[in-house]
Scaffold this motif. Structure first.
Motif, PDB file in Angstrom:
ATOM      1  N   ALA A   1      18.166   7.678  -1.062  1.00 41.08           N
ATOM      2  CA  ALA A   1      18.114   7.243  -2.522  1.00 41.08           C
ATOM      3  C   ALA A   1      17.098   6.335  -2.889  1.00 41.08           C
ATOM      4  N   LEU A   2      16.365   5.720  -1.948  1.00 37.95           N
ATOM      5  CA  LEU A   2      15.129   5.232  -1.882  1.00 37.95           C
ATOM      6  C   LEU A   2      13.843   6.029  -1.923  1.00 37.95           C
ATOM      7  N   ALA A   3      14.088   7.204  -1.133  1.00 38.25           N
ATOM      8  CA  ALA A   3      12.866   8.176  -1.173  1.00 38.25           C
ATOM      9  C   ALA A   3      12.947   8.919  -2.763  1.00 38.25           C
TER      10      ALA A   3
ATOM     11  N   PRO B   1       0.758  -1.326   0.198  1.00 37.89           N
ATOM     12  CA  PRO B   1      -0.098   0.147   0.137  1.00 37.89           C
ATOM     13  C   PRO B   1       0.828   1.196  -0.195  1.00 37.89           C
ATOM     14  N   ALA B   2       1.811   1.292   0.886  1.00 38.17           N
ATOM     15  CA  ALA B   2       2.859   2.298   0.895  1.00 38.17           C
ATOM     16  C   ALA B   2       3.731   2.817  -0.659  1.00 38.17           C
ATOM     17  N   LEU B   3       3.816   1.668  -1.249  1.00 39.91           N
ATOM     18  CA  LEU B   3       4.616   1.803  -2.429  1.00 39.91           C
ATOM     19  C   LEU B   3       3.648   2.074  -3.690  1.00 39.91           C
TER      20      LEU B   3
ATOM     21  N   VAL C   1       4.389  10.372  -1.658  1.00 44.81           N
ATOM     22  CA  VAL C   1       5.753   9.544  -1.205  1.00 44.81           C
ATOM     23  C   VAL C   1       5.847   9.347   0.400  1.00 44.81           C
ATOM     24  N   TRP C   2       4.989  10.272   1.249  1.00 45.11           N
ATOM     25  CA  TRP C   2       5.165  10.122   2.534  1.00 45.11           C
ATOM     26  C   TRP C   2       4.826   8.837   3.258  1.00 45.11           C
ATOM     27  N   PRO C   3       3.708   7.884   2.804  1.00 45.27           N
ATOM     28  CA  PRO C   3       3.495   6.664   3.394  1.00 45.27           C
ATOM     29  C   PRO C   3       4.472   5.968   3.366  1.00 45.27           C
TER      30      PRO C   3
END
Length: 278
Positions: free
Chosen positions: A126-128, A18-20, A25-27
Protein backbone atom coordinates in the motif's frame (compact mmCIF):
# COMPACT_ATOMS: atom_id res chain seq x y z
CA UNK A 1 16.87 10.89 25.84
CA UNK A 2 15.80 14.00 23.93
CA UNK A 3 19.13 14.41 22.08
CA UNK A 4 19.21 10.83 20.67
CA UNK A 5 15.54 11.21 19.72
CA UNK A 6 16.21 14.43 17.79
CA UNK A 7 19.34 13.05 16.11
CA UNK A 8 17.49 9.89 15.02
CA UNK A 9 14.61 11.96 13.65
CA UNK A 10 17.01 14.15 11.64
CA UNK A 11 18.80 11.12 10.19
CA UNK A 12 15.49 9.51 9.21
CA UNK A 13 14.34 12.74 7.56
CA UNK A 14 17.63 13.03 5.67
CA UNK A 15 17.05 9.54 4.27
CA UNK A 16 13.30 9.73 3.75
CA UNK A 17 12.85 13.16 2.17
CA UNK A 18 15.08 12.66 -0.92
CA UNK A 19 13.45 9.26 -1.55
CA UNK A 20 9.99 10.75 -1.07
CA UNK A 21 10.67 13.70 -3.38
CA UNK A 22 12.22 11.59 -6.13
CA UNK A 23 10.03 11.31 -9.23
CA UNK A 24 10.78 7.58 -9.54
CA UNK A 25 9.30 5.08 -7.11
CA UNK A 26 12.36 2.87 -6.69
CA UNK A 27 14.45 4.99 -4.22
CA UNK A 28 11.49 5.17 -1.84
CA UNK A 29 10.67 1.51 -2.42
CA UNK A 30 14.22 0.38 -1.63
CA UNK A 31 14.46 2.47 1.53
CA UNK A 32 11.11 1.25 2.82
CA UNK A 33 12.00 -2.36 1.92
CA UNK A 34 14.88 -2.12 4.40
CA UNK A 35 12.55 -0.66 7.02
CA UNK A 36 9.82 -3.27 6.50
CA UNK A 37 12.46 -6.01 6.71
CA UNK A 38 13.60 -4.56 10.03
CA UNK A 39 9.99 -4.54 11.20
CA UNK A 40 9.75 -8.22 10.26
CA UNK A 41 12.80 -8.97 12.40
CA UNK A 42 11.23 -7.07 15.29
CA UNK A 43 8.00 -9.02 14.92
CA UNK A 44 9.89 -12.28 15.15
CA UNK A 45 11.68 -11.18 18.31
CA UNK A 46 8.42 -9.97 19.90
CA UNK A 47 6.97 -13.42 19.35
CA UNK A 48 9.80 -15.28 21.02
CA UNK A 49 11.76 -16.35 17.93
CA UNK A 50 15.55 -16.55 18.20
CA UNK A 51 17.85 -14.01 16.57
CA UNK A 52 18.77 -15.86 13.37
CA UNK A 53 15.23 -17.06 12.55
CA UNK A 54 13.97 -13.53 13.22
CA UNK A 55 16.55 -12.15 10.79
CA UNK A 56 15.38 -14.74 8.27
CA UNK A 57 11.78 -13.61 8.84
CA UNK A 58 12.77 -10.00 8.19
CA UNK A 59 14.52 -11.09 5.00
CA UNK A 60 11.46 -13.06 3.93
CA UNK A 61 9.21 -10.03 4.41
CA UNK A 62 11.55 -7.88 2.31
CA UNK A 63 11.83 -10.53 -0.43
CA UNK A 64 8.05 -11.05 -0.66
CA UNK A 65 7.57 -7.29 -0.96
CA UNK A 66 10.33 -7.03 -3.58
CA UNK A 67 8.74 -9.80 -5.66
CA UNK A 68 5.35 -8.08 -5.47
CA UNK A 69 7.08 -4.90 -6.65
CA UNK A 70 8.73 -6.69 -9.56
CA UNK A 71 5.50 -8.22 -10.82
CA UNK A 72 3.89 -4.77 -10.92
CA UNK A 73 1.64 -4.85 -7.87
CA UNK A 74 3.20 -1.62 -6.58
CA UNK A 75 1.80 0.25 -9.59
CA UNK A 76 -1.59 -1.40 -10.03
CA UNK A 77 -2.50 -3.84 -7.26
CA UNK A 78 -6.01 -5.33 -7.19
CA UNK A 79 -8.47 -3.13 -5.26
CA UNK A 80 -9.94 -6.26 -3.64
CA UNK A 81 -6.67 -6.67 -1.72
CA UNK A 82 -7.14 -3.34 0.05
CA UNK A 83 -10.75 -4.07 0.96
CA UNK A 84 -9.88 -7.54 2.25
CA UNK A 85 -7.01 -6.17 4.34
CA UNK A 86 -9.20 -3.40 5.74
CA UNK A 87 -12.00 -5.81 6.62
CA UNK A 88 -9.52 -8.12 8.37
CA UNK A 89 -8.14 -5.19 10.36
CA UNK A 90 -11.60 -4.04 11.43
CA UNK A 91 -12.75 -7.51 12.50
CA UNK A 92 -9.48 -9.01 13.68
CA UNK A 93 -8.29 -5.85 15.41
CA UNK A 94 -11.58 -5.48 17.28
CA UNK A 95 -11.41 -9.11 18.40
CA UNK A 96 -7.81 -8.79 19.58
CA UNK A 97 -8.48 -5.60 21.54
CA UNK A 98 -11.59 -7.09 23.09
CA UNK A 99 -9.69 -10.19 24.19
CA UNK A 100 -6.80 -8.15 25.63
CA UNK A 101 -3.09 -8.89 26.14
CA UNK A 102 -3.71 -12.04 28.18
CA UNK A 103 -5.33 -13.78 25.22
CA UNK A 104 -2.62 -12.92 22.71
CA UNK A 105 -0.18 -15.75 23.69
CA UNK A 106 -3.06 -18.24 23.33
CA UNK A 107 -2.79 -17.76 19.57
CA UNK A 108 -0.14 -20.17 18.30
CA UNK A 109 3.26 -18.71 17.50
CA UNK A 110 3.20 -19.79 13.82
CA UNK A 111 -0.20 -18.09 13.43
CA UNK A 112 1.13 -14.88 14.98
CA UNK A 113 4.20 -14.94 12.76
CA UNK A 114 2.20 -15.52 9.59
CA UNK A 115 -0.31 -12.85 10.59
CA UNK A 116 2.42 -10.28 11.17
CA UNK A 117 4.17 -11.17 7.92
CA UNK A 118 1.00 -10.69 5.88
CA UNK A 119 0.19 -7.40 7.63
CA UNK A 120 3.67 -6.01 6.96
CA UNK A 121 3.72 -7.09 3.31
CA UNK A 122 0.28 -5.64 2.54
CA UNK A 123 1.16 -2.38 4.33
CA UNK A 124 4.38 -2.04 2.33
CA UNK A 125 2.52 -2.71 -0.91
CA UNK A 126 0.00 0.00 0.00
CA UNK A 127 2.91 2.33 0.76
CA UNK A 128 4.48 1.73 -2.65
CA UNK A 129 1.11 2.09 -4.39
CA UNK A 130 0.50 5.39 -2.59
CA UNK A 131 3.91 6.66 -3.71
CA UNK A 132 3.07 5.70 -7.29
CA UNK A 133 0.05 8.02 -7.12
CA UNK A 134 2.29 11.00 -6.44
CA UNK A 135 3.85 13.09 -3.70
CA UNK A 136 0.62 14.89 -2.81
CA UNK A 137 -1.21 11.61 -2.24
CA UNK A 138 1.38 9.81 -0.14
CA UNK A 139 2.30 12.88 1.90
CA UNK A 140 -1.36 13.53 2.70
CA UNK A 141 -1.77 9.88 3.72
CA UNK A 142 1.16 10.22 6.11
CA UNK A 143 -0.20 13.49 7.47
CA UNK A 144 -3.59 11.94 8.27
CA UNK A 145 -1.86 9.50 10.62
CA UNK A 146 0.66 12.00 11.97
CA UNK A 147 -1.99 14.64 12.70
CA UNK A 148 -4.24 12.04 14.35
CA UNK A 149 -1.34 11.07 16.62
CA UNK A 150 -0.16 14.61 17.44
CA UNK A 151 -3.65 16.05 18.03
CA UNK A 152 -4.57 13.00 20.14
CA UNK A 153 -1.45 13.49 22.26
CA UNK A 154 -2.10 17.14 23.04
CA UNK A 155 -5.87 16.67 23.32
CA UNK A 156 -5.38 13.75 25.68
CA UNK A 157 -2.94 15.69 27.88
CA UNK A 158 -5.28 18.68 28.02
CA UNK A 159 -8.71 17.09 28.22
CA UNK A 160 -8.11 13.40 28.84
CA UNK A 161 -10.24 11.88 31.58
CA UNK A 162 -11.73 8.62 30.32
CA UNK A 163 -9.19 5.91 29.51
CA UNK A 164 -9.48 4.30 26.09
CA UNK A 165 -7.80 0.96 26.79
CA UNK A 166 -6.15 1.01 30.23
CA UNK A 167 -5.06 -2.64 30.07
CA UNK A 168 -3.25 -2.05 26.77
CA UNK A 169 -2.14 1.60 26.62
CA UNK A 170 -2.89 3.49 29.86
CA UNK A 171 -1.89 6.85 28.39
CA UNK A 172 -4.60 6.96 25.74
CA UNK A 173 -7.99 8.54 26.36
CA UNK A 174 -11.26 8.93 24.48
CA UNK A 175 -10.80 12.68 24.56
CA UNK A 176 -7.46 12.19 22.82
CA UNK A 177 -9.09 10.12 20.09
CA UNK A 178 -11.75 12.77 19.48
CA UNK A 179 -9.08 15.48 19.43
CA UNK A 180 -7.18 13.48 16.81
CA UNK A 181 -10.28 13.24 14.64
CA UNK A 182 -10.94 16.98 14.91
CA UNK A 183 -7.32 17.72 14.06
CA UNK A 184 -7.45 15.56 10.93
CA UNK A 185 -10.73 17.12 9.76
CA UNK A 186 -9.26 20.60 10.19
CA UNK A 187 -6.10 19.57 8.36
CA UNK A 188 -8.21 18.18 5.53
CA UNK A 189 -10.08 21.46 5.06
CA UNK A 190 -6.84 23.45 5.01
CA UNK A 191 -5.20 20.98 2.62
CA UNK A 192 -8.09 21.18 0.16
CA UNK A 193 -7.75 24.98 0.01
CA UNK A 194 -4.02 25.04 -0.65
CA UNK A 195 -3.03 21.80 -2.37
CA UNK A 196 -3.20 23.09 -5.95
CA UNK A 197 -1.08 26.11 -5.01
CA UNK A 198 1.52 23.90 -3.29
CA UNK A 199 1.49 20.72 -5.40
CA UNK A 200 0.09 22.03 -8.68
CA UNK A 201 -2.76 19.53 -8.77
CA UNK A 202 -5.52 18.14 -6.57
CA UNK A 203 -4.58 14.55 -5.87
CA UNK A 204 -4.46 14.20 -2.12
CA UNK A 205 -6.29 11.71 0.08
CA UNK A 206 -8.47 14.63 1.17
CA UNK A 207 -9.39 15.44 -2.44
CA UNK A 208 -10.19 11.78 -3.10
CA UNK A 209 -12.53 11.63 -0.11
CA UNK A 210 -14.11 14.96 -1.04
CA UNK A 211 -15.17 13.36 -4.32
CA UNK A 212 -17.42 11.14 -2.22
CA UNK A 213 -19.25 14.23 -0.93
CA UNK A 214 -18.81 16.03 2.38
CA UNK A 215 -20.36 13.07 4.18
CA UNK A 216 -17.81 10.75 2.61
CA UNK A 217 -15.04 13.21 3.47
CA UNK A 218 -15.95 13.30 7.17
CA UNK A 219 -16.76 9.61 7.55
CA UNK A 220 -13.68 8.55 5.58
CA UNK A 221 -11.29 10.62 7.69
CA UNK A 222 -12.89 9.47 10.95
CA UNK A 223 -12.57 5.88 9.74
CA UNK A 224 -8.87 6.36 8.93
CA UNK A 225 -8.25 7.94 12.34
CA UNK A 226 -9.99 5.01 14.03
CA UNK A 227 -7.85 2.51 12.16
CA UNK A 228 -4.66 4.39 13.02
CA UNK A 229 -5.56 4.16 16.71
CA UNK A 230 -6.35 0.47 16.28
CA UNK A 231 -2.94 -0.17 14.71
CA UNK A 232 -1.22 1.57 17.61
CA UNK A 233 -3.24 -0.39 20.18
CA UNK A 234 -2.72 -3.78 18.53
CA UNK A 235 1.05 -3.29 18.50
CA UNK A 236 0.93 -2.15 22.13
CA UNK A 237 -1.11 -5.27 22.94
CA UNK A 238 1.53 -7.53 21.37
CA UNK A 239 4.30 -5.78 23.34
CA UNK A 240 2.39 -5.81 26.62
CA UNK A 241 1.68 -9.53 26.22
CA UNK A 242 5.43 -10.23 26.37
CA UNK A 243 6.36 -7.40 28.74
CA UNK A 244 8.24 -5.33 26.14
CA UNK A 245 8.31 -1.54 26.23
CA UNK A 246 9.55 -1.09 22.64
CA UNK A 247 9.59 -3.35 19.59
CA UNK A 248 13.42 -2.96 19.51
CA UNK A 249 16.15 -0.36 20.02
CA UNK A 250 16.99 0.15 16.35
CA UNK A 251 15.95 3.81 16.47
CA UNK A 252 17.57 5.48 19.50
CA UNK A 253 15.05 7.56 21.40
CA UNK A 254 12.16 6.18 19.35
CA UNK A 255 12.23 2.44 20.01
CA UNK A 256 11.84 0.25 16.95
CA UNK A 257 10.49 0.49 13.43
CA UNK A 258 7.18 -1.09 14.45
CA UNK A 259 6.80 1.60 17.11
CA UNK A 260 7.00 4.24 14.37
CA UNK A 261 4.80 2.60 11.74
CA UNK A 262 2.16 0.77 13.81
CA UNK A 263 -0.59 3.31 13.05
CA UNK A 264 0.23 3.18 9.33
CA UNK A 265 -0.18 -0.60 9.04
CA UNK A 266 -4.01 -0.56 8.91
CA UNK A 267 -4.40 3.03 7.68
CA UNK A 268 -2.47 2.69 4.40
CA UNK A 269 -4.47 -0.23 2.97
CA UNK A 270 -7.66 1.59 4.01
CA UNK A 271 -6.49 4.73 2.21
CA UNK A 272 -5.98 2.71 -0.96
CA UNK A 273 -9.37 1.01 -0.52
CA UNK A 274 -11.16 4.35 -0.26
CA UNK A 275 -9.19 5.70 -3.22
CA UNK A 276 -10.35 2.75 -5.33
CA UNK A 277 -14.00 3.82 -5.09
CA UNK A 278 -13.38 7.54 -5.57
Amino acid sequence: MLIPRVITALVLLALLLPALLAAAVWPFALLTLVMIGAAGWEWGRLNGIAQLPSLALGGLVAVVCAVAWQVGWAASPPAALWWLATACWVLGGAMALRAGPAAWPALSRPARVVLGTVVLCVAWLALAAAKARGLNFILSAFCVVWMADVAAYFGGRTFGKRKLAPAISPGKSWEGVWSGMCGVLLLGLIWLNYETAVFGSAGSVFHVLRQLGWGGFVVGLIFLCTLSVMGDLVESLAKRAVGAKDSSHLLPGHGGVLDRVDALLPALPAVMALASIA
